[in-house]
Enzyme design. Structure first.
Site, PDB file in Angstrom:
ATOM      1  N   GLU A 291       0.824  -1.213   0.000  1.00 36.52           N
ATOM      2  CA  GLU A 291       0.000   0.000   0.000  1.00 36.52           C
ATOM      3  C   GLU A 291       0.862   1.268   0.000  1.00 36.52           C
ATOM      4  O   GLU A 291       0.444   2.311  -0.473  1.00 36.52           O
ATOM      5  CB  GLU A 291      -0.920  -0.028   1.232  1.00 36.52           C
ATOM      6  CG  GLU A 291      -2.200   0.764   1.036  1.00 36.52           C
ATOM      7  CD  GLU A 291      -3.240   0.508   2.129  1.00 36.52           C
ATOM      8  OE1 GLU A 291      -3.262  -0.601   2.702  1.00 36.52           O
ATOM      9  OE2 GLU A 291      -4.019   1.429   2.405  1.00 36.52           O
ATOM     10  N   HIS A 320       7.322 -26.767   0.720  1.00 33.56           N
ATOM     11  CA  HIS A 320       6.698 -27.869  -0.020  1.00 33.56           C
ATOM     12  C   HIS A 320       5.626 -27.367  -0.972  1.00 33.56           C
ATOM     13  O   HIS A 320       4.770 -28.132  -1.409  1.00 33.56           O
ATOM     14  CB  HIS A 320       6.133 -28.890   0.968  1.00 33.56           C
ATOM     15  CG  HIS A 320       7.214 -29.482   1.824  1.00 33.56           C
ATOM     16  ND1 HIS A 320       7.865 -30.649   1.496  1.00 33.56           N
ATOM     17  CD2 HIS A 320       7.821 -29.009   2.949  1.00 33.56           C
ATOM     18  CE1 HIS A 320       8.798 -30.891   2.417  1.00 33.56           C
ATOM     19  NE2 HIS A 320       8.796 -29.907   3.299  1.00 33.56           N
ATOM     20  N   LYS A 433     -13.022   2.786  -1.678  1.00 29.40           N
ATOM     21  CA  LYS A 433     -13.890   3.159  -0.554  1.00 29.40           C
ATOM     22  C   LYS A 433     -15.026   4.050  -1.053  1.00 29.40           C
ATOM     23  O   LYS A 433     -16.192   3.869  -0.689  1.00 29.40           O
ATOM     24  CB  LYS A 433     -13.092   3.907   0.517  1.00 29.40           C
ATOM     25  CG  LYS A 433     -12.207   3.017   1.397  1.00 29.40           C
ATOM     26  CD  LYS A 433     -11.622   3.815   2.564  1.00 29.40           C
ATOM     27  CE  LYS A 433     -10.773   2.957   3.486  1.00 29.40           C
ATOM     28  NZ  LYS A 433     -10.282   3.627   4.678  1.00 29.40           N
TER      29      LYS A 433
HETATM   30  O1  PA5 Z   1      -3.136   1.844   5.765  1.00 27.82           O
HETATM   31  C1  PA5 Z   1      -4.220   2.360   5.524  1.00 27.82           C
HETATM   32  O2  PA5 Z   1      -4.376   3.576   5.495  1.00 27.82           O
HETATM   33  C2  PA5 Z   1      -5.433   1.499   5.255  1.00 27.82           C
HETATM   34  O3  PA5 Z   1      -5.125   0.156   5.122  1.00 27.82           O
HETATM   35  C3  PA5 Z   1      -6.431   1.672   6.379  1.00 27.82           C
HETATM   36  O4  PA5 Z   1      -5.864   1.239   7.571  1.00 27.82           O
HETATM   37  C4  PA5 Z   1      -7.727   0.909   6.112  1.00 27.82           C
HETATM   38  O5  PA5 Z   1      -8.272   1.279   4.870  1.00 27.82           O
HETATM   39  C5  PA5 Z   1      -8.739   1.166   7.223  1.00 27.82           C
HETATM   40  O6  PA5 Z   1      -8.972   2.526   7.343  1.00 27.82           O
HETATM   41  P1  PA5 Z   1      -9.594   3.127   8.658  1.00 27.82           P
HETATM   42  O7  PA5 Z   1      -8.662   2.885   9.768  1.00 27.82           O
HETATM   43  O8  PA5 Z   1      -9.774   4.574   8.366  1.00 27.82           O
HETATM   44  O9  PA5 Z   1     -10.899   2.432   8.898  1.00 27.82           O
END
Ligand code: PA5
Length: 464
Positions: A291, A320, A433
């Protein structure tokens, strides 16, 4: 710092022409200085407030521990509702530091509630959870940085509703703890209105960098994990990652080696811990690496479509299944092994067992075998000219786990700086989202819905 980083097998001296020459490291000094200055120069600023999370003072730790104890004493189960960065930190630390079958132990052996981290909205999973928890003695930690995430909010709505039925309106409020950005987002507003206890997430700590903030610390306190040692380890790693000399800075070195390997088309990064307790550390790594580094444009606005696809693997299990590919498939991977010198338990393979089989194993331990297999896989990969390096943990403790987490965060930040991208945004995730809000009919997302509906599907490409 207790962790050791062995990157011999990234170098030409070990893997021949597929490796990196030592002189390349030194020649890139300008790039190292730039990456170092960008990350360290911005410590504690903007989206880099995560660098400050291990500095929590003793008073705040004591408050968290007292809260954790109070929940631990009354809860049969503790359920975390969150997703992505709001779930993977709690999952990987608890997996590493609690008993591997924590929930199946007796109450007296567990010494803490059963733990469930619900990071999916599969209806069967929710229904299954409800089959195994007793709402009257279950406490919920709703974790969302934005306070807007559909998955987490839907789980909250379902469970709050059921809680009110089970224990009554007033008592239900006592069963919910919210971890979110103070003063922002829908969940914070609801928490204020309903009177839920709120734990804040600092504004400049993003989801995948939040494990050492209240996102992780609240569940850790409830589960009785040694927060002080976890943060101590993280601080020690922070110090190591603030060393300007790349040869002394593990995160700067491995970030450089990964980014350099990408130039040779090694666009897959395999994380392979040899310890079941570290299995979900690979999930944590996969998220932070994917990410943070998977970006369309660099900071100058140029299209780069960069990133290294992380893959998770478990030693010895995946020897394996996947190791065949790693050893003989395309030269497109860097494999990171995580080894543990000393496991929490030792299991003998009985010498005296009379069964006429496996004599070569008798008298050894599973501890010896798992480490021999890690070294053997490392040997096979190296012999085949495959880039790999090893992170060695003396043992899996709160302190070394704190070190490992902090290392992953710094390594990612340095890699992003080498790549010249914004490590801390996630436009690709945000797009999904928003599309979800539109599809589910949230007000304000009408335009997005139009865009979604304008996507045409050609029936001739669908097999029925
Ligand atoms: O790293 C990130 O920003 C995302 O993976 C968020 O943690 C994830 O989308 C969840 O978002 P939130 O904590 O706002 O619910």
């Amino acid at each position: 710092m207790k962790l050791r980083f062995d990157y011999n097998n990234m170098m030409t001296s070990s893997i021949g022409s597929h490796g990196i020459k030592p002189s390349e490291i030194d020649k890139a000094q300008k790039a190292h200085t730039a990456a170092f200055n960008e990350v360290i120069g911005n410590s504690g600023k903007g989206w880099q407030e995560w660098t400050e999370t291990p500095l929590l003072d003793k008073v705040a730790i004591d408050v968290l521990n007292a809260f954790g104890k109070s929940v631990r004493e009354k809860a049969s189960a503790f359920v975390v509702l969150g997703i992505g960065g709001s779930a993977l930190g709690p999952i990987c630390v608890c997996n590493a530091l609690l008993h591997l079958h924590h929930n199946e132990l007796s109450k007296s052996a567990r010494k803490a509630p059963k733990l469930y981290v619900e990071d999916n909205i599969d209806p069967e999973r929710m229904a299954s959870l409800l089959d195994v928890i007793d709402l009257k003695t279950t406490y919920f930690n709703v974790i969302t940085k934005s306070g807007e995430t559909s998955e987490t909010l839907s789980q909250f709505l379902i469970l709050y509703n059921l809680l009110k039925e089970a224990v009554g309106e007033d008592a239900a409020k006592e069963h919910i703890f919210v971890t979110t950005t103070v003063g922002k987002g829908s969940l914070y507003a609801v928490a204020q209105k309903e009177g839920f206890k709120v734990f804040g997430i600092p504004a400049g700590v993003g989801g995948r960098f939040s494990v050492l903030s209240n996102v992780g610390l609240v569940p850790f306190a409830v589960m009785g994990i040694d927060i002080e040692s976890l943060l101590y380890g993280a601080r020690n790693m922070r110090e190591a990652c603030e060393r300007p000399d790349i040869h002394a800075n593990p995160a700067l070195m491995t970030a450089f080696l990964q980014v350099r390997s990408m130039k040779d088309g090694k666009n897959i990064s395999v994380m392979m811990p040899y310890a079941d307790g570290l299995r979900t550390m690979a999930d944590f790594y996969c998220q932070i690496w994917a990410e943070s580094l998977g970006k369309a444009v660099n900071k100058a606005g140029k299209t780069v479509n960069c990133g290294q696809t992380p893959a998770k693997s478990l030693g010895v299990t995946d020897q394996h299944s996947q190791v065949q590919l790693y050893t003989e498939g395309p030269y497109d991977k860097v494999v990171t092994f995580i080894g543990v010198d000393s496991f929490g338990k030792s299991v003998d393979i009985p010498k005296e067992e009379s069964a006429d089989i496996g004599d070569f194993l008798k008298g050894h331990t599973l501890n010896e075998l798992i480490n021999a297999e890690r070294k053997s896989t490392e040997f096979a990969l190296t012999k085949a000219g495959r880039s790999n390096f090893t992170i060695l943990m003396p043992s899996v403790t709160a302190e070394t786990v704190g070190e490992l987490l902090m290392y992953f965060m710094y390594e990612t930040a340095f890699a992003g700086a080498y790549l010249g991208i914004d490590t801390f945004n996630q436009p690709g995730v945000e797009e999904g989202k928003k599309a979800t809000f539109a599809m589910i009919g949230r007000e304000g997302y009408e335009k997005k819905l139009e865009e979604l509906n304008s996507v045409k599907k050609d029936d001739s490409f669908i097999i029925k």
